[in-house]
Design an enzyme around this catalytic site. Structure first.
Site, PDB file in Angstrom:
ATOM      1  N   LYS A 149       0.829  -1.218   0.000  1.00 13.01           N
ATOM      2  CA  LYS A 149       0.000   0.000   0.000  1.00 13.01           C
ATOM      3  C   LYS A 149       0.855   1.255   0.000  1.00 13.01           C
ATOM      4  CE  LYS A 149      -4.250  -1.807   2.009  1.00 13.01           C
ATOM      5  NZ  LYS A 149      -5.105  -1.875   3.192  1.00 13.01           N
ATOM      6  N   LYS A 231      -6.560 -13.301  -7.929  1.00  7.58           N
ATOM      7  CA  LYS A 231      -7.792 -13.432  -7.157  1.00  7.58           C
ATOM      8  C   LYS A 231      -8.857 -12.457  -7.681  1.00  7.58           C
ATOM      9  CE  LYS A 231      -8.772 -12.500  -2.573  1.00  7.58           C
ATOM     10  NZ  LYS A 231      -8.420 -12.231  -1.193  1.00  7.58           N
ATOM     11  N   LYS A 234     -12.438  -6.392  -6.728  1.00  8.81           N
ATOM     12  CA  LYS A 234     -13.035  -5.262  -7.399  1.00  8.81           C
ATOM     13  C   LYS A 234     -11.916  -4.364  -7.923  1.00  8.81           C
ATOM     14  CE  LYS A 234     -16.293  -1.653  -6.631  1.00  8.81           C
ATOM     15  NZ  LYS A 234     -15.783  -0.437  -6.009  1.00  8.81           N
TER      16      LYS A 234
END
Ligand code: TRP
Length: 368
Positions: A149, A231, A234
């Site tokens: 991140k 995976k 969204k």
């Protein structure tokens, strides 16, 4: 004589269990029923990211729903975790309701579990402070998710992002969870929570359960429709990657029909057919039919026919869910009642743990 700074766990006073939270006395009447006490406690959190994907449902929520009778289940919606990245306050509020309504529509029965918001229970952040004082900062810097991140262009690398796993440890330890259902990507965080719990127990005295990961055998691994090596999640850049539980029938069909497939034309599981394999897995999970049965049924069909049949099955499966969702999202009164009841149970439990922790850490009992 120098004062001893660490409480060894020996009691001197007679603190009541609610000491740390006596301002919340109203919520303290809850007593777990005998049957609840005997059940192992499961806890898992989800960030209110708004729209759940088919992967979230088939890989996780569907399995939580079948645990309701066997375990005492706590399902916090971890809204405090949501602000570690840039966000819009009004969006967060909307998404939190959406997440709640989707949870219930997916089968998390609020009568059989405790659903609440992390921000409604006093204790998550307080415990995370205590735990953070037992966590080497190097451990946090080593977390894969933090590194990923923080490396995103334009990311705000705030202290909350670094401390995220400590807050997660607090979510788990505050309720002394026995088991924590988590996906692959959260295993490292759970390991950290276990280390923190052990460190607390060693530093003060035996207080926390060491939570075990709960890996369900039943969970389907749902991959991206555009890249079956990844995976299903969204993605704003490529909405075709994931089916959202709230997608319209038209969107569902479009996404399934444009899902990547493999060379050849047979519908079967094979090493070199990750695209078709993923669709077969989805088909099987949605209809509870075996892969072999599906392979047989579609042995003579091409990809197009197979995909249309899958789209039909998905649309039929999601229709009752969407119907329930639409009713729930309009019913704030009901949603508030669910949250209130969940919070009461969670708060009572949290107060107990927190007062024990404060006592062991050497804080003077709160004065009334
Ligand atoms: N970090 C988890 C995720 O991103 C969410 C989470 C927060 C969580 N607190 C938790 C999961 C406690 C399990 C238990 O998925």
């Amino acid at each position: 004589m120098a004062a001893k700074t660490i409480d060894t766990g020996v009691r001197t006073g007679n603190p009541t269990p609610e000491t740390a939270c006596n301002f919340q006395a109203r919520t303290l009447n809850f007593r777990p029923s005998m049957s609840d006490k005997q059940k192992p406690l499961i806890l898992t959190g989800a960030k209110p990211s708004g729209e759940l994907t088919l992967g979230n449902y088939l890989g996780a929520i569907k399995n939580w729903a079948v645990m309701l009778d066997q375990y005492e289940c706590f399902f916090p919606i971890v809204d405090l975790h949501a602000i570690t990245v840039r966000y819009v306050p009004a969006e967060l509020r909307r998404r939190t309701y959406q997440c709640l309504a989707q949870y219930i529509a997916c089968g998390l029965d609020p009568e059989k579990s405790h659903i609440f918001l992390q921000s409604h229970v006093t204790g998550h952040t307080e415990l995370s402070w205590i735990l953070s004082c037992l966590t080497p900062v190097g451990d946090l810097h080593r977390m894969t998710q933090f590194k990923e991140k923080a490396a995103k262009p334009g990311a705000s690398v705030n202290a909350g992002l670094l401390f995220y796993p400590v807050l997660m440890a607090a979510d788990i330890l505050l309720y002394n969870a026995d088991r924590v259902p988590v996906g692959e990507d959260q295993k490292q965080h759970l390991e950290l929570a276990r280390n923190i719990a052990q460190r607390f127990n060693q530093t003060y005295s035996e207080t926390f359960n060491i939570p075990e990961p709960f890996i369900s055998k039943a969970g389907a691994r749902v991959m991206s429709l555009q890249d079956p090596e990844k995976k299903m999640s969204k993605s704003d850049e490529n909405p075709g990657e994931a089916i959202l539980l709230l997608d319209s029938p038209k969107e569902i069909r479009k996404k399934i029909l444009s899902a990547v497939t493999d060379s050849g034309r047979e519908v079967r599981m094979a090493e070199d057919k990750p695209g078709i394999g993923n669709l077969l897995n989805i088909f099987s999970a949605v209809t509870d039919r075996s892969i072999e049965e599906l392979e047989k049924e579609f042995a003579e069909s091409g990809y197009g026919e197979f995909k249309n049949a899958l789209a039909d099955a998905l649309i039929a499966k999601l229709e009752p869910f969407q119907e329930r969702y639409r009713r729930l999202i309009e019913d704030k009164t009901y949603m508030h009642r669910v949250l209130k009841e969940g919070t009461e149970v969670a708060q009572a439990r949290a107060c107990k743990t927190l007062s024990k922790v404060y006592r062991k850490a050497g804080f003077i009992e709160r004065l009334r």
